[in-house]
Design a protein around this motif. Structure first.
Motif, PDB file in Angstrom:
ATOM      1  N   GLN A   1       0.831  -1.197   0.000  1.00 30.52           N
ATOM      2  CA  GLN A   1       0.000   0.000   0.000  1.00 30.52           C
ATOM      3  C   GLN A   1       0.867   1.249   0.000  1.00 30.52           C
ATOM      4  N   CYS A   2       0.497   2.192  -0.876  1.00 31.63           N
ATOM      5  CA  CYS A   2       1.247   3.436  -1.009  1.00 31.63           C
ATOM      6  C   CYS A   2       0.466   4.626  -0.456  1.00 31.63           C
ATOM      7  N   ALA A   3      -0.758   4.825  -0.885  1.00 32.40           N
ATOM      8  CA  ALA A   3      -1.550   5.987  -0.469  1.00 32.40           C
ATOM      9  C   ALA A   3      -2.791   5.553   0.287  1.00 32.40           C
ATOM     10  N   ASN A   4      -3.176   6.394   1.249  1.00 30.48           N
ATOM     11  CA  ASN A   4      -4.401   6.202   2.025  1.00 30.48           C
ATOM     12  C   ASN A   4      -5.011   7.582   2.223  1.00 30.48           C
ATOM     13  N   LEU A   5      -5.708   8.047   1.194  1.00 33.05           N
ATOM     14  CA  LEU A   5      -6.163   9.427   1.089  1.00 33.05           C
ATOM     15  C   LEU A   5      -7.673   9.515   1.274  1.00 33.05           C
ATOM     16  N   VAL A   6      -8.114  10.590   1.930  1.00 33.28           N
ATOM     17  CA  VAL A   6      -9.537  10.913   2.020  1.00 33.28           C
ATOM     18  C   VAL A   6      -9.719  12.311   1.449  1.00 33.28           C
ATOM     19  N   ASP A   7     -10.470  12.425   0.356  1.00 34.39           N
ATOM     20  CA  ASP A   7     -10.673  13.707  -0.309  1.00 34.39           C
ATOM     21  C   ASP A   7     -11.962  13.649  -1.107  1.00 34.39           C
ATOM     22  N   ASP A   8     -12.722  14.736  -1.077  1.00 37.08           N
ATOM     23  CA  ASP A   8     -14.017  14.744  -1.763  1.00 37.08           C
ATOM     24  C   ASP A   8     -14.121  15.842  -2.817  1.00 37.08           C
ATOM     25  N   THR A   9     -12.980  16.261  -3.379  1.00 42.37           N
ATOM     26  CA  THR A   9     -13.000  17.347  -4.353  1.00 42.37           C
ATOM     27  C   THR A   9     -13.767  16.962  -5.615  1.00 42.37           C
ATOM     28  N   THR A  10     -13.510  15.773  -6.141  1.00 40.87           N
ATOM     29  CA  THR A  10     -14.155  15.333  -7.385  1.00 40.87           C
ATOM     30  C   THR A  10     -14.676  13.913  -7.225  1.00 40.87           C
ATOM     31  N   ALA A  11     -15.923  13.705  -7.590  1.00 41.35           N
ATOM     32  CA  ALA A  11     -16.544  12.398  -7.390  1.00 41.35           C
ATOM     33  C   ALA A  11     -16.560  11.538  -8.644  1.00 41.35           C
ATOM     34  N   LYS A  12     -16.348  12.158  -9.816  1.00 39.27           N
ATOM     35  CA  LYS A  12     -16.486  11.397 -11.063  1.00 39.27           C
ATOM     36  C   LYS A  12     -15.665  12.056 -12.154  1.00 39.27           C
ATOM     37  N   GLY A  13     -15.094  11.225 -13.030  1.00 40.54           N
ATOM     38  CA  GLY A  13     -14.339  11.762 -14.153  1.00 40.54           C
ATOM     39  C   GLY A  13     -13.731  10.643 -14.976  1.00 40.54           C
ATOM     40  N   PHE A  14     -12.941  11.027 -15.977  1.00 38.16           N
ATOM     41  CA  PHE A  14     -12.349  10.016 -16.850  1.00 38.16           C
ATOM     42  C   PHE A  14     -11.060   9.468 -16.254  1.00 38.16           C
ATOM     43  N   ILE A  15     -10.579   8.391 -16.845  1.00 42.93           N
ATOM     44  CA  ILE A  15      -9.278   7.805 -16.541  1.00 42.93           C
ATOM     45  C   ILE A  15      -8.376   8.097 -17.733  1.00 42.93           C
ATOM     46  N   ALA A  16      -7.129   8.457 -17.481  1.00 45.85           N
ATOM     47  CA  ALA A  16      -6.247   8.820 -18.588  1.00 45.85           C
ATOM     48  C   ALA A  16      -4.813   8.402 -18.284  1.00 45.85           C
ATOM     49  N   PHE A  17      -4.107   8.017 -19.339  1.00 48.64           N
ATOM     50  CA  PHE A  17      -2.734   7.538 -19.239  1.00 48.64           C
ATOM     51  C   PHE A  17      -1.810   8.625 -19.769  1.00 48.64           C
ATOM     52  N   GLN A  18      -0.908   9.074 -18.908  1.00 48.05           N
ATOM     53  CA  GLN A  18      -0.130  10.281 -19.183  1.00 48.05           C
ATOM     54  C   GLN A  18       1.256   9.992 -19.764  1.00 48.05           C
ATOM     55  N   VAL A  19       1.607  10.782 -20.767  1.00 43.49           N
ATOM     56  CA  VAL A  19       2.999  10.926 -21.182  1.00 43.49           C
ATOM     57  C   VAL A  19       3.401  12.334 -20.780  1.00 43.49           C
ATOM     58  N   HIS A  20       4.298  12.436 -19.812  1.00 50.62           N
ATOM     59  CA  HIS A  20       4.652  13.730 -19.244  1.00 50.62           C
ATOM     60  C   HIS A  20       5.507  14.532 -20.219  1.00 50.62           C
ATOM     61  N   SER A  21       5.378  15.838 -20.142  1.00 44.88           N
ATOM     62  CA  SER A  21       6.250  16.706 -20.940  1.00 44.88           C
ATOM     63  C   SER A  21       7.695  16.520 -20.496  1.00 44.88           C
ATOM     64  N   ILE A  22       8.627  16.754 -21.398  1.00 49.17           N
ATOM     65  CA  ILE A  22      10.056  16.621 -21.080  1.00 49.17           C
ATOM     66  C   ILE A  22      10.787  17.882 -21.509  1.00 49.17           C
ATOM     67  N   HIS A  23      11.888  18.162 -20.824  1.00 53.03           N
ATOM     68  CA  HIS A  23      12.693  19.341 -21.143  1.00 53.03           C
ATOM     69  C   HIS A  23      14.168  18.976 -21.314  1.00 53.03           C
ATOM     70  N   ASP A  24      14.414  17.687 -21.392  1.00 53.74           N
ATOM     71  CA  ASP A  24      15.767  17.161 -21.557  1.00 53.74           C
ATOM     72  C   ASP A  24      15.787  16.315 -22.823  1.00 53.74           C
TER      73      ASP A  24
END
Length: 457
Positions: A171-194
């Protein structure tokens, strides 16, 4: 179709059917096409090979996201990921992209994928919004879960306001937060500067999601992984069980008074929509409503306070306060977690070696990152930040947004020497009284507070 390809295709169909029939899992990525996805923001290359979704890093483009067309509220998501060394990536969930928010910028929760030395893979970052919600600075076991140079198995549980993550069954995270209840799932390719990172890849496979029978499918929680809650002025069941209580109820002045008064100040402070705010009055120290202190005294404790500063603001959270020490002008006397706009307030350059910057033990010890992340993890002016103060006997820690920035022993010779060279030298036994009040400072600038809670040891 060649016989070999036909056999592989049939095998893939059988595997998909078997997966879907087991425990109501749904295949999110079929390994053949991206008809149920759409690419957002950046234009990094995504392709499919060997039933894997492969994203390739590209110079000159912002973060790219391959997002599901469907939105998901409560779910359990599992996938395997292989990321080349040096890249940063992540998987968005309960995320959004709307014209009115930063012209369609993808924002929302992200489960971190990274290979850096800080080892926060599996933590929860709030992309383009609130920054780090659950870094792994407080979970040393979780920091060891991700293994660079191999496939890693992720699991994300988002059920109600509880968000939990695992890598390779750790286990890594154990978070409680109610900011957003619903949304999409997305796979990220992060921007690079190198330029050396261009063309490197992040690969995903075995992506599946479960949206039913979730309560019975939850993994057991690791008791060593701390729960971090961002619920406004309320306690979770786990917090109540561990002895937490609210120091401010979000509505009334109960439990507080003016530091130099027997009652709560009539001017200078306001309570509105669950937020306690000291009002601007020209930047003078304790000249308007004045500081406020708790009615109770504390000895060994863990204190958590969310604060938001206005531009150029100065304030502080004090502890081991003796309100009888200073009856004249200025603030009451005690150890202070500095609350400051380091960029705009002149106090940041005063004192010694930055010991008056945000998170510092004011005028005594400079706040600096005690882990392997970048900087102090301050989220910025106009955003909510969290101050955490832990006291066990003489040992004291300051944490800024879950990253340790100060650590000292208030009974040590080193601490005594620091006091002797500070503005507090004239106060006998400063910082060493057995117990004291907790104070929120009026320094004449607008600063807001919420979710003020404490537990005693």
């Amino acid at each position: 179709m060649k016989k070999t390809n036909r056999l592989l295709f049939i095998a893939a169909l059988l595997s998909t059917a078997l997966l879907s029939s087991q425990e109501n899992w749904e295949v999110l990525f079929n390994g053949k096409d991206l008809k149920n996805f759409k690419q957002l923001n950046g234009d990094a290359k995504y392709e499919i090979k060997n039933n894997e979704l492969i994203g390739t890093s590209k110079m000159g483009t912002p973060n790219s996201f391959m997002a599901t067309k469907n939105e998901y509220a409560d779910f359990i998501l599992e996938f395997d990921v292989f990321v080349e060394n040096g890249l940063n990536s992540g998987v968005q969930f309960r995320s959004l992209s709307t014209p009115e928010y930063m012209n369609g910028r993808v924002h929302g929760y992200q489960c971190e994928i990274e290979t850096s030395s800080r080892k926060w893979a599996g933590g929860v970052y709030d992309e383009a919004r609130n920054g780090w919600l659950y870094p792994l600075s407080r979970n040393p076991k979780g920091r060891k879960a991700f293994v660079p140079g191999q496939w890693n198995h992720y699991r994300i549980e988002a059920i109600g306001d509880k968000i939990r993550t695992w890598i390779n069954d750790v286990q890594c995270a154990n978070l409680v937060d109610d900011t957003t209840a619903k949304g999409f799932i997305a796979f990220q390719v992060h921007s690079i500067h190198d330029e050396s990172l261009e063309g490197k890849t992040v690969r995903w496979k075995n992506i599946k999601i479960k949206t039913s029978d979730l309560q019975n499918s939850r993994k057991a929680i690791d008791g060593d992984v701390p729960e971090i809650s961002y619920l406004k002025n309320s306690l979770t069941e786990d917090e109540s069980r561990r002895g937490w209580r609210l120091l401010w109820d979000g509505k009334t002045t109960n439990g507080w008074r003016g530091a130099k008064l027997n009652t709560f100040p009539e001017l200078g402070w306001e309570m509105n929509d669950g937020i306690l705010t000291v009002l601007a009055s020209g930047g003078a120290e304790s000249r308007n409503g004045g500081d406020i202190v708790t009615l109770d005294s504390f000895k060994n404790f863990e204190l958590s306070v969310d604060f938001k500063i206005s531009e150029g603001a100065n304030s502080g959270i004090k502890y081991f306060v003796d309100s009888e020490l200073n009856k004249g002008e200025g603030s009451a006397i005690g150890l202070e977690f500095q609350v400051l706009d380091d960029k705009k307030h002149p106090d940041a350059t005063q004192g010694k070696n930055g010991n008056r910057t945000v998170g510092s033990l004011y005028d005594l010890i400079r706040a600096e990152n005690k882990g392997n992340s970048r900087g102090k993890n301050f989220k910025g002016v106009g955003k909510w930040n969290n101050a955490r103060i832990v006291v066990k006997g003489g040992h004291v820690e300051h944490w800024l947004n879950q990253v340790k920035v100060v650590e000292f022993d208030r009974f040590s010779q080193v601490f005594g020497a620091l006091v002797e060279k500070s503005k507090y030298e004239k106060w006998e036994n400063f910082g060493r009284i057995p117990q004291g009040l907790i104070l929120l400072q009026d320094h004449g600038d607008k600063v807001s507070f919420k979710s003020i809670k404490i537990r005693e040891f």
